[in-house]
Design an enzyme around this catalytic site. Structure first.
Site, PDB file in Angstrom:
ATOM      1  N   PHE A   6       0.852  -1.348  -0.057  1.00  0.00           N
ATOM      2  CA  PHE A   6       0.218   0.094   0.042  1.00  0.00           C
ATOM      3  C   PHE A   6       0.855   1.194   0.144  1.00  0.00           C
ATOM      4  CE2 PHE A   6      -2.967   3.296   1.898  1.00  0.00           C
ATOM      5  CZ  PHE A   6      -4.016   2.816   1.265  1.00  0.00           C
ATOM      6  N   TYR A  50     -10.995   1.761  10.465  1.00  0.00           N
ATOM      7  CA  TYR A  50     -12.219   2.118   9.669  1.00  0.00           C
ATOM      8  C   TYR A  50     -12.603   1.269   8.689  1.00  0.00           C
ATOM      9  CZ  TYR A  50      -8.160   4.278   7.033  1.00  0.00           C
ATOM     10  OH  TYR A  50      -7.145   4.236   6.304  1.00  0.00           O
ATOM     11  N   LYS A  51     -11.592   0.136   8.264  1.00  0.00           N
ATOM     12  CA  LYS A  51     -12.011  -0.871   7.252  1.00  0.00           C
ATOM     13  C   LYS A  51     -12.922  -1.997   7.977  1.00  0.00           C
ATOM     14  CE  LYS A  51      -7.850   0.374   4.624  1.00  0.00           C
ATOM     15  NZ  LYS A  51      -6.373   0.194   4.446  1.00  0.00           N
ATOM     16  N   ASP A  70       1.506  -4.882   9.086  1.00  0.00           N
ATOM     17  CA  ASP A  70       0.802  -3.970   8.840  1.00  0.00           C
ATOM     18  C   ASP A  70      -0.575  -4.951   8.698  1.00  0.00           C
ATOM     19  OD1 ASP A  70      -1.500  -2.450   7.631  1.00  0.00           O
ATOM     20  OD2 ASP A  70       0.101  -1.191   6.438  1.00  0.00           O
ATOM     21  N   ARG A  82     -11.880  -4.486  -7.281  1.00  0.00           N
ATOM     22  CA  ARG A  82     -11.900  -5.311  -5.812  1.00  0.00           C
ATOM     23  C   ARG A  82     -13.108  -5.247  -5.394  1.00  0.00           C
ATOM     24  NH1 ARG A  82      -8.057  -2.510  -1.565  1.00  0.00           N
ATOM     25  NH2 ARG A  82      -9.591  -0.749  -1.607  1.00  0.00           N
TER      26      ARG A  82
END
Ligand SMILES: *Cc1c(COP(=O)(O)O)cnc(C)c1O
Length: 421
Positions: free
Chosen positions: A124, A236-237, A193, A380
């Protein structure tokens, strides 16, 4: 599998009641929970409380009486079991990018004789950009720091390795445990991560989270935990704490007394309100706090943690694998599969390739199926097991096939790019 069979699976789904915990607009199948999770029904009331009952009624007293000051630690302890960590191992606040900076910098300080940071160019972007910025900050000269791409697979002189467990683009999942062992064998530290892992699957960074501290001690002999040095991730995902929600930082207890927080803000000080002239780190995980917590965003995080405390992550993972496999089966060979075909080797998303991926996604969204697009050609689809069901997957795949069969994406209206894709 037909729609009725999917409805039967929904009816026997042990997680089915959780869908009612979320606000989802009518006519929308939301497959972007891997980017911004849906709004929990209980969140607006918790945020109203924080605004009116805490800020409005208590004013500055909220720091003491509404628990604001300790929120980075209290929510850290509540979040810890979701990544297999124990109490006092996780601090919440800031953002993932900032937590990456803190973790990588702390790891470099723990390995002062080494100058190499292994990072993944295709990670990312923010992860790799932060490492590049940190390397520039550390400057030139003989002791130049260097960033080496993971593709070289050389850890031997590395100070630290920074990797995502689940690749945001392809959904491919790495084996945290074996890569951690490889990094440690080479004398490097590792920062994981977990942005695309937390809330989508079981994660076990330290072995303390699932079985409790006592069992974890026994476990350290070689049971199934990663032994990560540091871990970071956002809330927040899949965790559904809302746009701009604070991130988390895990620090292995064996490093807590020696690891340094280079962002030595006053909230990581041993006595912030002594207003001393020099920074003196707090004991334990608190030294990784930086500054005044985003109290209103913490309220939304607390609301969603109320839900997660009732959720069995093994059920989440089982359903996630079933949903992604169902979607792949239903789409068949209409599109190239970018994600691994083996469900154990992917996260909770399916990535598909199409040369005109952008207009295809716009056409899908127009028909109520929300996924996203990652340049140059990837569609996605994220499957959040708490609020996505089997019939949703069926309907999403049917709509996708229709958009492709009838070439609905060729409508010129879908060609113009929006700012956020
Ligand atoms: C979402 C995500 C981030 C987000 O970083 P922010 O600082 O919250 O903008 C970072 N890393 C990965 C791997 C992500 O998936």
């Amino acid at each position: 599998m037909d729609r009725d069979q999917c409805l039967a699976l929904d009816a026997s789904d042990p997680l089915r009641a959780l869908k009612d915990e979320f606000v989802l607009p009518d006519g929308v199948i939301y497959l972007v929970g891997n980017s911004l999770g849906a709004l929990p029904r209980r969140t607006p009331e918790r945020m109203r409380q924080a605004v009116e009952d805490e800020w409005g009624a208590q004013l500055v007293g909220g720091w003491n009486h509404a628990g604001w000051y300790d929120q980075p630690l209290t929510t850290g302890d509540r979040l810890a079991p979701l990544i297999g960590a124990g109490p006092g191992q996780v601090v919440v606040g800031n953002t993932t990018s900032i937590a990456i900076f803190q973790a990588v910098a702390a790891a470099l300080r723990l390995r002062p004789d080494r100058r190499v940071i292994v990072s993944e160019v295709r990670n990312f972007p923010t992860d790799h950009y932060i490492v590049q910025g940190l390397t520039r900050l550390l400057g030139g000269g003989q002791d130049r720091y260097e960033v080496r791409d993971l593709a070289e697979r050389r850890f031997e002189d590395a100070a630290v390795v920074l990797l995502s467990e689940v690749d945001y683009r392809t959904g491919a999942r790495r084996d945290m445990r074996s890569i951690t062992a490889e990094a440690h064998a080479a004398g490097a530290l590792i920062v994981w991560d977990l942005c695309h892992s937390v809330g989508a699957m079981e994660v076990n960074v330290s072995g303390d989270g699932f079985a409790g501290a006592a069992a974890a001690e026994a476990d350290r002999g070689g049971a199934d935990f990663a032994g990560a040095d540091f871990a970071v991730g956002c809330t927040y995902k899949y965790l559904n704490a809302g746009p701009g929600a604070p991130a988390f930082l895990y620090v292995d207890p064996r490093h807590q007394a020696t690891a340094e927080n280079v962002l030595s803000g006053w909230h990581g000080h041993a006595e912030p309100f002594a207003f001393e002239e020099d920074f003196r780190p707090a004991e334990g995980i608190r030294r990784f706090a930086v500054s005044t917590p985003h109290v209103l965003s913490f309220a939304a995080l607390e609301a969603t943690l109320d839900i997660w405390e009732r959720v069995d992550l093994a059920q989440v993972r089982a359903k996630s694998m079933a949903l992604t496999s169902l979607f792949i089966d239903l789409v068949g060979d209409a599109l190239e599969l970018v994600s691994p075909a083996d469900p154990t080797e992917r996260g909770s998303q399916v990535s598909l390739r199409h040369p005109d991926g952008y207009p295809v996604m716009r056409a899908l969204i127009d028909r109520g199926v929300h996924g996203d697009f990652r340049a140059p050609d990837i569609l996605r689809f994220g499957f959040a097991p708490l609020y996505i069901g089997y019939a949703d997957v069926h309907d999403a795949a049917t709509t996708l096939l229709e958009v492709l069969d009838k070439e609905l994406w060729r409508d010129p209206a879908y060609a113009t790019r929006l700012a956020v894709t």
